[in-house]
Design an enzyme around this catalytic site. Structure first.
Site, mmCIF file in Angstrom:
data_model
loop_
_atom_site.group_PDB
_atom_site.id
_atom_site.type_symbol
_atom_site.label_atom_id
_atom_site.label_comp_id
_atom_site.label_asym_id
_atom_site.label_seq_id
_atom_site.Cartn_x
_atom_site.Cartn_y
_atom_site.Cartn_z
ATOM 1 N N TYR A 153 0.811 -1.190 0.176
ATOM 2 C CA TYR A 153 -0.016 -0.277 -0.186
ATOM 3 C C TYR A 153 0.877 1.210 -0.087
ATOM 4 O O TYR A 153 0.581 2.289 -0.438
ATOM 5 C CB TYR A 153 -1.043 -0.069 1.134
ATOM 6 N N LYS A 160 -3.369 8.110 3.340
ATOM 7 C CA LYS A 160 -4.415 7.906 4.281
ATOM 8 C C LYS A 160 -4.024 8.095 5.598
ATOM 9 O O LYS A 160 -4.960 8.621 6.296
ATOM 10 C CB LYS A 160 -4.797 6.374 4.053
HETATM 11 N N1 LIG Z 1 -11.382 -0.604 -2.725
HETATM 12 C C1 LIG Z 1 -10.769 -0.618 -1.341
HETATM 13 O O1 LIG Z 1 -10.194 -1.638 -1.212
HETATM 14 C C2 LIG Z 1 -10.775 0.580 -0.432
HETATM 15 C C3 LIG Z 1 -10.751 0.281 0.657
HETATM 16 C C4 LIG Z 1 -10.571 1.465 1.736
HETATM 17 C C5 LIG Z 1 -10.777 2.642 1.125
HETATM 18 N N2 LIG Z 1 -10.998 2.859 -0.097
HETATM 19 C C6 LIG Z 1 -11.163 4.297 -0.502
HETATM 20 O O2 LIG Z 1 -12.410 4.322 -1.260
HETATM 21 C C7 LIG Z 1 -12.261 5.559 -2.172
HETATM 22 C C8 LIG Z 1 -13.195 5.305 -3.428
HETATM 23 O O3 LIG Z 1 -12.128 4.234 -4.177
HETATM 24 P P1 LIG Z 1 -12.873 2.954 -4.671
HETATM 25 O O4 LIG Z 1 -12.136 1.555 -4.134
HETATM 26 O O5 LIG Z 1 -14.302 3.092 -4.650
HETATM 27 O O6 LIG Z 1 -12.226 3.052 -6.246
HETATM 28 P P2 LIG Z 1 -12.853 3.702 -7.446
HETATM 29 O O7 LIG Z 1 -11.848 3.539 -8.418
HETATM 30 O O8 LIG Z 1 -13.912 3.166 -7.886
HETATM 31 O O9 LIG Z 1 -12.886 5.065 -7.032
HETATM 32 C C9 LIG Z 1 -11.800 5.979 -6.793
HETATM 33 C C10 LIG Z 1 -12.377 7.409 -7.386
HETATM 34 O O10 LIG Z 1 -11.235 8.430 -7.468
HETATM 35 C C11 LIG Z 1 -11.722 9.262 -8.488
HETATM 36 N N3 LIG Z 1 -10.448 10.057 -8.708
HETATM 37 C C12 LIG Z 1 -9.220 9.795 -9.160
HETATM 38 N N4 LIG Z 1 -8.547 10.821 -9.364
HETATM 39 C C13 LIG Z 1 -9.183 12.085 -9.347
HETATM 40 C C14 LIG Z 1 -9.237 13.329 -9.319
HETATM 41 N N5 LIG Z 1 -8.152 13.879 -9.580
HETATM 42 N N6 LIG Z 1 -10.222 14.218 -9.166
HETATM 43 C C15 LIG Z 1 -11.378 13.586 -8.802
HETATM 44 N N7 LIG Z 1 -11.654 12.249 -8.756
HETATM 45 C C16 LIG Z 1 -10.465 11.518 -8.828
HETATM 46 C C17 LIG Z 1 -11.935 8.244 -9.694
HETATM 47 O O11 LIG Z 1 -12.437 8.916 -10.737
HETATM 48 C C18 LIG Z 1 -12.814 7.150 -8.933
HETATM 49 O O12 LIG Z 1 -14.004 7.576 -9.194
HETATM 50 C C19 LIG Z 1 -10.838 5.882 -2.086
HETATM 51 O O13 LIG Z 1 -10.562 6.933 -1.441
HETATM 52 C C20 LIG Z 1 -10.233 4.689 -1.700
HETATM 53 O O14 LIG Z 1 -8.747 4.837 -1.042
HETATM 54 C C21 LIG Z 1 -10.944 1.860 -1.269
#
Ligand SMILES: NC(=O)c1ccc[n+]([C@@H]2O[C@H](COP(=O)([O-])OP(=O)(O)OC[C@H]3O[C@@H](n4cnc5c(N)ncnc54)[C@H](O)[C@@H]3O)[C@@H](O)[C@H]2O)c1
Length: 254
Positions: A153, A160
């Site tokens: 990570y 984070k």
């Molecule tokens: N998937 C996991 O395992 C997980 C676990 C814990 C937390 N998260 C967090 O959840 C959140 C959403 O991620 P996800 O897993 O749904 O994946 P996802 O890829 O569906 O969503 C990530 C989003 O970030 C957007 N993004 C990237 N660069 C950007 C920018 N410059 N301006 C605006 N938007 C931008 C993308 O367009 C996308 O919609 C993130 O913060 C991620 O770190 C994810």
């Protein structure tokens, strides 16, 4: 009556129907909210995905690195909603060199990109929307437990950790305006963001068996429900908090 009846909610970060943001928008609508989405880049894809929601919501463009997008956001949201009661920050990105075991060699430029998009944008988004939150409200961000160093990570973990701190400072500064700021720390979920992490399979293998409650890598609904609960009136005195939605992994030794 749902728990978000009459609430006006902005949900960022919808890319596909596996996005956590998509699940939050869906549960929020099911609970009675009016929702506006933002998407980054591939807007026609996001608009197509938005049509899969119970009530297809408006989709606005938002690149959190674009100050023009941020400066105009309140006006653009204001064309659809007469204010906001809640905001969901579901945005994260790190260049490939910042992930996957390259921690000691990642350049500052790539770290800066990760922190700008994944950490600083929590503050930028909140401030951009303040003109619409005159009656207070709730801001929720998506976290991955940053209390320890994980495999692969890397700099996203540092970003984070910054997000967790940013949430506490926002909670301090926005509390007097009646705005709560909290994070949901989700376990690993198979989204586009997760698939772009080299070595993500390491989490996939271990998490379900380590979680006291078990863990479904394909089910974003538990995370979305926690976000919606924090957006609702049922956490009126909670701010600066991190709610873990990870099957319980954070609470147990390995
Ligand atoms: N998937 C996991 O395992 C997980 C676990 C814990 C937390 N998260 C967090 O959840 C959140 C959403 O991620 P996800 O897993 O749904 O994946 P996802 O890829 O569906 O969503 C990530 C989003 O970030 C957007 N993004 C990237 N660069 C950007 C920018 N410059 N301006 C605006 N938007 C931008 C993308 O367009 C996308 O919609 C993130 O913060 C991620 O770190 C994810």
């Amino acid at each position: 009556m749902g728990i978000l009846q009459g609430k006006r909610i902005l949900v960022t970060g919808v890319l596909t129907d596996s996005s956590i943001g998509f699940a939050v928008a869906k549960v929020a609508q099911e609970q009675g909210a009016s929702v506006v989405l933002t998407g980054f880049g591939r807007l026609s894809l996001v608009e197509r995905i938005a049509k899969r929601l119970p009530e297809p919501p408006p989709v606005l463009e938002l690149d959190v690195q674009d100050t023009g997008h941020l400066d105009s956001l309140a006006d653009r949201v204001g064309e659809h909603l007469d204010g906001l009661d809640g905001i969901v920050h579901s945005i994260g990105f790190a260049p490939q060199s910042a992930l996957g075991g390259n921690f000691l060699n990642t350049s500052w430029e790539d770290v800066a990109t990760a922190v700008h998009i994944s950490t600083y944008s929590f503050k930028s988004l909140a401030v951009a929307c303040l003109p619409l939150m005159k009656e207070g409200g709730s801001i929720v961000g998506l976290d991955f437990d940053a209390s320890r160093a994980w495999p692969v990570y890397d700099w996203m973990g540092v970003a984070k950790a910054g997000l967790e701190s940013c949430a506490r400072y926002l909670a301090r500064d926005l509390g007097p305006q009646g705005i709560r700021v909290n994070l949901v720390a989700a376990g690993p979920l198979r989204t586009m963001a997760a698939k772009s992490i080299p070595g993500f399979a390491e989490f996939e293998e271990s998490w379900p068996s380590r979680a006291p409650l078990g863990w479904d890598l394909a089910d974003t609904t538990p995370t979305a429900r926690a976000c919606v609960a924090l957006l609702s009136d049922w956490f009126p005195a909670t701010t600066g908090e991190i709610v873990h939605v990870d099957g319980g992994v954070h609470a147990v030794g390995t």
